[in-house]
Design an enzyme around this catalytic site. Structure first.
Site, mmCIF file in Angstrom:
data_model
loop_
_atom_site.group_PDB
_atom_site.id
_atom_site.type_symbol
_atom_site.label_atom_id
_atom_site.label_comp_id
_atom_site.label_asym_id
_atom_site.label_seq_id
_atom_site.Cartn_x
_atom_site.Cartn_y
_atom_site.Cartn_z
ATOM 1 N N PRO A 33 -2.607 -29.565 -5.936
ATOM 2 C CA PRO A 33 -1.393 -29.075 -5.274
ATOM 3 C C PRO A 33 -1.666 -28.622 -3.840
ATOM 4 C CG PRO A 33 -2.074 -27.593 -7.064
ATOM 5 C CD PRO A 33 -3.040 -28.721 -7.048
ATOM 6 N N ASP A 34 -0.664 -28.755 -2.936
ATOM 7 C CA ASP A 34 -0.825 -28.195 -1.592
ATOM 8 C C ASP A 34 -0.483 -26.708 -1.660
ATOM 9 O OD1 ASP A 34 1.922 -28.080 -1.702
ATOM 10 O OD2 ASP A 34 2.289 -29.576 -0.163
ATOM 11 N N PHE A 35 -0.357 -26.061 -0.514
ATOM 12 C CA PHE A 35 -0.035 -24.629 -0.526
ATOM 13 C C PHE A 35 1.457 -24.377 -0.597
ATOM 14 C CE2 PHE A 35 -3.879 -22.575 1.793
ATOM 15 C CZ PHE A 35 -4.551 -22.544 0.594
ATOM 16 N N ARG A 36 2.156 -25.042 0.313
ATOM 17 C CA ARG A 36 3.498 -24.545 0.606
ATOM 18 C C ARG A 36 4.657 -25.358 0.052
ATOM 19 N NH1 ARG A 36 0.008 -23.536 4.520
ATOM 20 N NH2 ARG A 36 -0.340 -21.362 5.064
ATOM 21 N N GLN A 106 -8.422 -29.912 7.030
ATOM 22 C CA GLN A 106 -8.321 -28.518 6.580
ATOM 23 C C GLN A 106 -8.674 -28.441 5.100
ATOM 24 O OE1 GLN A 106 -4.472 -26.628 8.392
ATOM 25 N NE2 GLN A 106 -4.134 -28.808 8.245
ATOM 26 N N ASN A 107 -8.822 -29.620 4.490
ATOM 27 C CA ASN A 107 -9.016 -29.644 3.041
ATOM 28 C C ASN A 107 -10.447 -29.290 2.644
ATOM 29 O OD1 ASN A 107 -6.388 -30.349 2.939
ATOM 30 N ND2 ASN A 107 -6.747 -32.517 2.568
ATOM 31 N N ASP A 109 -11.523 -30.186 -0.498
ATOM 32 C CA ASP A 109 -11.753 -30.931 -1.737
ATOM 33 C C ASP A 109 -12.820 -32.028 -1.614
ATOM 34 O OD1 ASP A 109 -10.415 -33.013 -0.370
ATOM 35 O OD2 ASP A 109 -8.479 -32.408 -1.178
ATOM 36 N N HIS A 126 -12.084 -25.922 7.642
ATOM 37 C CA HIS A 126 -11.999 -24.709 6.831
ATOM 38 C C HIS A 126 -13.140 -24.623 5.819
ATOM 39 C CE1 HIS A 126 -7.438 -24.407 7.915
ATOM 40 N NE2 HIS A 126 -8.240 -24.138 8.904
ATOM 41 N N GLY A 202 0.108 -34.766 6.250
ATOM 42 C CA GLY A 202 0.150 -33.852 5.097
ATOM 43 C C GLY A 202 -0.195 -32.412 5.416
ATOM 44 N N THR A 203 0.307 -31.921 6.532
ATOM 45 C CA THR A 203 0.037 -30.514 6.868
ATOM 46 C C THR A 203 1.291 -29.851 7.419
ATOM 47 O OG1 THR A 203 -1.177 -29.017 8.331
ATOM 48 C CG2 THR A 203 -0.961 -31.297 9.089
ATOM 49 N N SER A 204 1.472 -28.583 7.085
ATOM 50 C CA SER A 204 2.622 -27.844 7.613
ATOM 51 C C SER A 204 2.320 -27.323 9.017
ATOM 52 C CB SER A 204 2.972 -26.684 6.672
ATOM 53 O OG SER A 204 1.864 -25.813 6.562
ATOM 54 N N GLU A 229 7.934 -33.327 6.074
ATOM 55 C CA GLU A 229 8.840 -32.608 6.984
ATOM 56 C C GLU A 229 8.273 -32.658 8.395
ATOM 57 O OE1 GLU A 229 8.709 -28.433 5.863
ATOM 58 O OE2 GLU A 229 6.669 -28.676 5.129
HETATM 59 P P1 CNA Z 1 0.496 -26.827 3.324
HETATM 60 O O1 CNA Z 1 0.885 -25.673 4.169
HETATM 61 O O2 CNA Z 1 0.678 -26.689 1.868
HETATM 62 O O3 CNA Z 1 1.332 -28.079 3.844
HETATM 63 C C1 CNA Z 1 1.296 -29.324 3.222
HETATM 64 C C2 CNA Z 1 2.304 -30.236 3.908
HETATM 65 O O4 CNA Z 1 2.145 -31.537 3.410
HETATM 66 C C3 CNA Z 1 3.740 -29.835 3.701
HETATM 67 O O5 CNA Z 1 4.453 -29.923 4.924
HETATM 68 C C4 CNA Z 1 4.259 -30.861 2.675
HETATM 69 O O6 CNA Z 1 5.627 -31.141 2.837
HETATM 70 C C5 CNA Z 1 3.414 -32.060 3.034
HETATM 71 N N1 CNA Z 1 3.144 -32.987 1.932
HETATM 72 C C6 CNA Z 1 2.794 -32.688 0.653
HETATM 73 N N2 CNA Z 1 2.518 -33.818 -0.045
HETATM 74 C C7 CNA Z 1 2.723 -34.851 0.836
HETATM 75 C C8 CNA Z 1 2.599 -36.256 0.724
HETATM 76 N N3 CNA Z 1 2.203 -36.839 -0.413
HETATM 77 N N4 CNA Z 1 2.898 -37.025 1.810
HETATM 78 C C9 CNA Z 1 3.306 -36.467 2.975
HETATM 79 N N5 CNA Z 1 3.426 -35.135 3.128
HETATM 80 C C10 CNA Z 1 3.133 -34.321 2.088
HETATM 81 O O7 CNA Z 1 -1.024 -27.247 3.586
HETATM 82 P P2 CNA Z 1 -1.846 -27.257 4.939
HETATM 83 O O8 CNA Z 1 -2.955 -28.178 4.730
HETATM 84 O O9 CNA Z 1 -0.988 -27.427 6.132
HETATM 85 O O10 CNA Z 1 -2.399 -25.755 4.971
HETATM 86 C C11 CNA Z 1 -3.641 -25.480 5.400
HETATM 87 C C12 CNA Z 1 -4.504 -24.919 4.251
HETATM 88 C C13 CNA Z 1 -4.290 -25.635 2.960
HETATM 89 C C14 CNA Z 1 -5.946 -25.117 4.511
HETATM 90 O O11 CNA Z 1 -6.553 -23.904 4.765
HETATM 91 C C15 CNA Z 1 -6.558 -25.743 3.224
HETATM 92 O O12 CNA Z 1 -7.793 -25.188 2.922
HETATM 93 C C16 CNA Z 1 -5.582 -25.471 2.197
HETATM 94 N N6 CNA Z 1 -5.528 -26.295 0.974
HETATM 95 C C17 CNA Z 1 -6.375 -27.318 0.767
HETATM 96 C C18 CNA Z 1 -6.270 -28.082 -0.387
HETATM 97 C C19 CNA Z 1 -7.228 -29.216 -0.588
HETATM 98 O O13 CNA Z 1 -8.383 -29.119 -0.213
HETATM 99 N N7 CNA Z 1 -6.756 -30.314 -1.176
HETATM 100 C C20 CNA Z 1 -5.286 -27.804 -1.334
HETATM 101 C C21 CNA Z 1 -4.414 -26.724 -1.087
HETATM 102 C C22 CNA Z 1 -4.543 -25.981 0.068
#
Ligand code: CNA
Length: 350
Positions: A33-36, A106-107, A109, A126, A202-204, A229
């Protein structure tokens, strides 16, 4: 989407290289899952941990007082259970075609690496799970030991502690309140001087300083945003040449692959990585069953995803365990790894 992608495809056909800026959205199709994202995001799910505020799970001061929330999350996110998405493989294709300048991610994983992207090309802004340190005395803890302690839920609630000073141990992922690795700043100083193509996915774009990078790309860069978005500088200061695709990132990856006629290359890479993963998973499970040690299994899975065995080493290890493998072949079929692998492969929408 194809029309919007035209300037990107033309630039790539001319041999212009790309810098990628990745966020959690790239890995959601892998099952992380993502964060937001509302409902599915980690912050929504973390409510059960009764945090004072969602970001507390990655706050170093909060961790110092209560590391439980972070380690609950760690159980879910720890590398080893997930297989790369089509977008991760697109990065690898860019590398193969000599079109990859850098991947800023930023991931945490490590899926870029698992897709076969050269670690020298990846800036894990990160941090990652590759190493761990005590937050009090900075003593290092190897991933195998961290995982061993995480799995011992009856001892200290599965929270790894330093054998030297009893302080809490934390993977080297960057928490709010901690500075980013020096490599991030050094690399960006160089890269930001000349970027032909900047692809943000894929980042906010909410976590700084990473979120500020697209705005710092040269005005001559072709910027592309692939996200559910419109975010950050693409929203505030949209440039005339920006390409904005509010699509699923794997869908965009597939379109690029099709337009550049890279499908066969993709198939070959995925096939090779799957074989490697299957081979590693086979070795891991065999070792696990023959040693009756789930801890060893976990550490091997970690090694497998973080560094990977060379083919030669793998082959030797495979041969050594072949006899045992035959005996336990039936038993291992139903292990969790097999199920996870099948799940991941089934979700590979390529
Ligand atoms: P976020 O804030 O959760 O944003 C994710 C963005 O991606 C949002 O705008 C979503 O709408 C968009 N999104 C989600 N799925 C898709 C998709 N399939 N296709 C297109 N767009 C999509 O996450 P950010 O990465 O911006 O935030 C930064 C944090 C998240 C970092 O510090 C990471 O360490 C942290 N994080 C990492 C993981 C990972 O390693 N996979 C998981 C969760 C959080």
């Amino acid at each position: 989407m194809d029309i919007k992608l035209k300037p990107l495809i033309e630039a790539l056909q001319k041999g212009e290289k790309a810098v990628f800026f990745l966020g959690a959205g790239v890995s959601t199709s892998c099952g992380i899952p993502d964060f937001r994202s509302p409902k599915t995001g980690l912050y929504a799910q973390l409510q059960r941990l009764k945090l004072p505020y969602s970001e507390a799970v990655f706050d170093i001061d909060y961790f110092r007082n209560d590391p439980k929330a972070f380690y609950t999350l760690c159980d879910e996110l720890y590398p080893g259970k997930f297989f790369p998405s089509t977008f991760h493989f697109l990065l690898r294709l860019f590398q193969e075609k000599d079109l990859l300048q850098r991947v800023y991610t930023q991931n945490i994983d490590t899926l870029e690496q698992l897709a076969g992207v050269n670690p020298a090309k990846i800036i894990a802004a990160h941090g990652s799970f590759a190493d761990n340190h005590c937050i009090d005395c900075n003593e290092r803890m190897l991933p195998e030991e961290l995982k061993r302690q995480m799995n011992q839920k009856t001892v200290n609630d599965g929270i790894p502690t330093c054998p030297k000073c009893k302080g809490y141990v934390k993977p080297d992922i960057v928490f709010f309140g901690e500075s980013l690795p020096a490599k991030f700043f050094d690399s960006w100083k160089e890269d930001s001087k000349a970027i032909d193509i900047a692809i943000v996915v894929g980042t906010s774009l909410t976590v700084y300083p990473f979120a500020g990078l697209p705005a710092e790309c040269p005005i001559t860069s072709l910027r592309v945003l692939v996200n559910n978005e419109v975010v950050g500088d693409f929203k505030r200061n949209k440039r005339k040449t920006d390409i904005i695709l509010k699509n699923h990132c794997d869908e965009v990856a597939s379109a690029i692959i099709l337009l550049l006629d890279w499908q066969l290359d993709l198939d070959a890479i995925v096939d090779q990585r799957m074989k490697k993963l299957t081979k590693n998973a086979y070795l891991i499970r065999t070792t696990m069953v023959s040693n009756h040690s789930t801890e060893l299994m976990d550490s091997l899975i970690y090694e497998n995803t973080a560094e990977e065995f060379s083919d030669e080493v793998q082959d030797k290890k495979m041969a050594a365990t072949e006899k045992t493998a035959k005996r336990v072949a039936e038993a291992i079929k139903s292990t969790e790894e097999e199920r996870a692998l099948q799940h991941d492969l089934a979700n590979l929408s390529i």
